[in-house]
Design a protein around this motif. Structure first.
Motif, PDB file in Angstrom:
ATOM      1  N   GLN A  47       0.832  -1.202   0.000  1.00  0.00           N
ATOM      2  CA  GLN A  47       0.000   0.000   0.000  1.00  0.00           C
ATOM      3  C   GLN A  47       0.867   1.252   0.000  1.00  0.00           C
ATOM      4  O   GLN A  47       0.583   2.224  -0.715  1.00  0.00           O
ATOM      5  N   ALA A  51       1.339   3.922  -3.234  1.00  0.00           N
ATOM      6  CA  ALA A  51       1.024   5.326  -2.968  1.00  0.00           C
ATOM      7  C   ALA A  51       2.186   6.242  -3.339  1.00  0.00           C
ATOM      8  O   ALA A  51       1.975   7.378  -3.786  1.00  0.00           O
ATOM      9  N   PHE A  81      -6.026  -0.186  -3.789  1.00  0.00           N
ATOM     10  CA  PHE A  81      -4.838   0.637  -3.994  1.00  0.00           C
ATOM     11  C   PHE A  81      -3.965   0.083  -5.122  1.00  0.00           C
ATOM     12  O   PHE A  81      -3.056   0.767  -5.611  1.00  0.00           O
TER      13      PHE A  81
END
Length: 492
Positions: A47, A51, A81
């Motif tokens: 994640q 990002a 994500f």
């Protein structure tokens, strides 16, 4: 020489984690992500990687003896994500299994260096780095020096200005003390199963150069990935408390939506107060809470209800469904049994801000306690204090209900010792009059305000809650002791 080096925190993309870290992951830091199998280490790192990774800031993800990259990606792409467009463009996966199997640190370091030279990554992940160390432990002692390897690895990655994450079970392994001293940051993830609930917690054990939130913080893994619920830290200065007490005296009053009740409260409930409604089953706590929200809706004030029990459906009032559909009331309907108070506070805070709500109902504390996972019930009273403090800081008026066993001869306010935390208390109960049960209520306290201490009968009809006259001196409620009509001023 007087200039300080500025450390830039990188936003992790994990809800709540940056607050716990004190702003994010420090750029160019050397971090360990530790935890037992299934705790969420790989998901957390993926994640963060998705990002942060961009073509200008690429990421390398090394795998050792864990899942092969293809198998790992098959499961990770189930999360929202996950971005397939970043694979092989911003994110590259490298398999270190052959080098790690030799137990030769020089070979492992050479392969990592080779890939770093080829891709110039800004982010480097090694999963599972602990398996590399375990494989080396089976080799002769003079094969390679662990401390030397760690220092060279750290220097190599720092020299390339890469932010690094090594993944494995470091905290519970006594043989990992050397790598713990080298690390700039250490995040520990843990999970436990208690009865029918899965509880996950995260703790920042170490993070150089940043003020992190202490303690363990609950987190949940959903289709969106990891969601951290930071434990709220409440700081109260004596001067602030004194100023708050002065402000209570000048607060405007909030109408309760029940005729005569505002008069009993001394003109309504002061805005921003927290009110506890305590009483036995069927005494009308939820009816009163619903009237409180409905009155707000009538006046154009939005509200939020956290429902741990069934909501009422009386025809005498606009149903909660109608108010919810009309966006006058926001609903958090909780049936899970593995919650933390911090998770509820975060969801509640977000909904209050989204709806700009001024009225909040929590129905009930009894159901709240049942919804909280057993491991969090140990500090339930402390958690209630933090929750009320957070809501008070938002300026909302809060009404909470609490289930009490009616013993007829004594008077209690809350089984959680939460009565002192609230600004006002209303007690509902039953009395026996001529072989019939009747409902009565009394205002026990309203902080910094005059209020009635009369014990009044009330009924629940098809038109709502109707408050009647005071109980006569001769009916006797508490152990046969007579009651008298008068008005008292709270000393709190």
């Amino acid at each position: 020489m007087s200039k300080k080096v500025t450390i830039h925190p990188l936003k992790t993309g994990v809800q709540g984690l940056d607050d716990v870290l004190g702003g994010g992951i420090p750029e160019y830091s050397f971090n360990l992500i530790s935890g037992n199998p299934g705790a969420g280490k790989t998901t957390l790192c993926h994640q963060i990687m998705f990002a942060l990774a961009t073509p200008e800031r690429p990421a390398l993800f090394f795998t050792a003896f864990g899942e092969p990259p293809l198998k790992m990606l098959r499961y990770q792409q189930q999360f929202t994500f996950f971005d397939s467009d970043k694979i092989n463009e911003s994110i590259h996966f490298i398999n270190l299994s052959d080098e790690a199997a030799t137990g030769d640190f020089d070979q492992v370091l050479a392969r990592i260096t080779q890939e770093i030279v080829a891709f110039s990554p800004a982010l480097v992940f090694v999963d599972s780095f602990r398996s590399v160390l375990r494989e080396a432990e089976h080799q002769p002692e003079d094969a390679n020096n662990l401390q030397r390897f760690l220092q060279l690895l750290g220097l190599q990655l720092t020299g390339w200005q890469a932010t690094t994450f090594l993944i494995g079970d470091f905290v519970s392994d006594s043989g990992s003390h050397q790598i713990l001293t080298v690390a700039d940051g250490l995040l520990s993830l843990e999970q436990s199963v208690e009865r029918n609930s899965m509880v996950r917690k995260l703790q920042v054990i170490k993070m150089r150069g940043q003020a992190t939130l202490p303690g363990k913080h609950a987190f949940r893994i959903s289709s969106d990935g990891v969601n951290v619920f930071p434990a709220t830290i409440v700081h109260k200065d004596p001067e602030d408390v004194g100023e708050a007490s002065e402000a209570l005296l000048s607060k405007k009053r909030v109408a309760m939506g029940v005729p005569r009740l505002d008069d009993m409260l001394g003109g309504g409930l002061p805005s921003g107060h927290s009110l506890l409604i305590a009483g036995p089953t069927g005494s009308g706590k939820t009816v009163l809470a619903t009237a409180f929200l409905a009155e707000g809706a009538r006046l154009g004030e939005t509200g939020v209800i956290v429902a741990f029990e069934q909501t009422p459906g009386q025809s005498w009032i606009r149903t909660l469904d109608e108010m919810i559909q009309g966006r006058q009331i926001g609903l958090i309907n909780v049936r899970a049994l593995d919650l933390s108070v911090d998770e509820i506070v975060q969801r509640l805070t977000n909904l209050i801000k989204e709806m700009k709500a001024t009225r909040v109902v929590i129905d009930s504390l009894s159901g709240f306690e049942l919804a909280v996972a057993p491991t969090f019930r140990e500090d339930f009273r402390e958690s209630l204090f933090r929750m009320i403090a957070v809501l008070s800081g938002l300026g909302v008026t809060v009404l909470m209900t609490s289930e009490l066993e009616d013993r007829y001869t004594d008077l209690r306010f809350s089984p959680y010792g939460a009565a002192f935390l609230t600004d006002a208390i209303i007690v509902q109960r039953y009395i026996e009059v001529e072989s019939c049960l009747q409902r009565v209520m009394a205002v026990v306290k309203v902080r910094a305000s005059s209020h009635s201490n009369e014990i009044r009968r009330f009924d629940i009809t098809d038109k709502g809650m109707v408050i009647g006259d005071p109980v006569s001196d001769f009916e006797g409620i508490l152990g046969g002791q007579p009651t008298r009509k008068k008005t008292t001023k709270s000393v709190e």
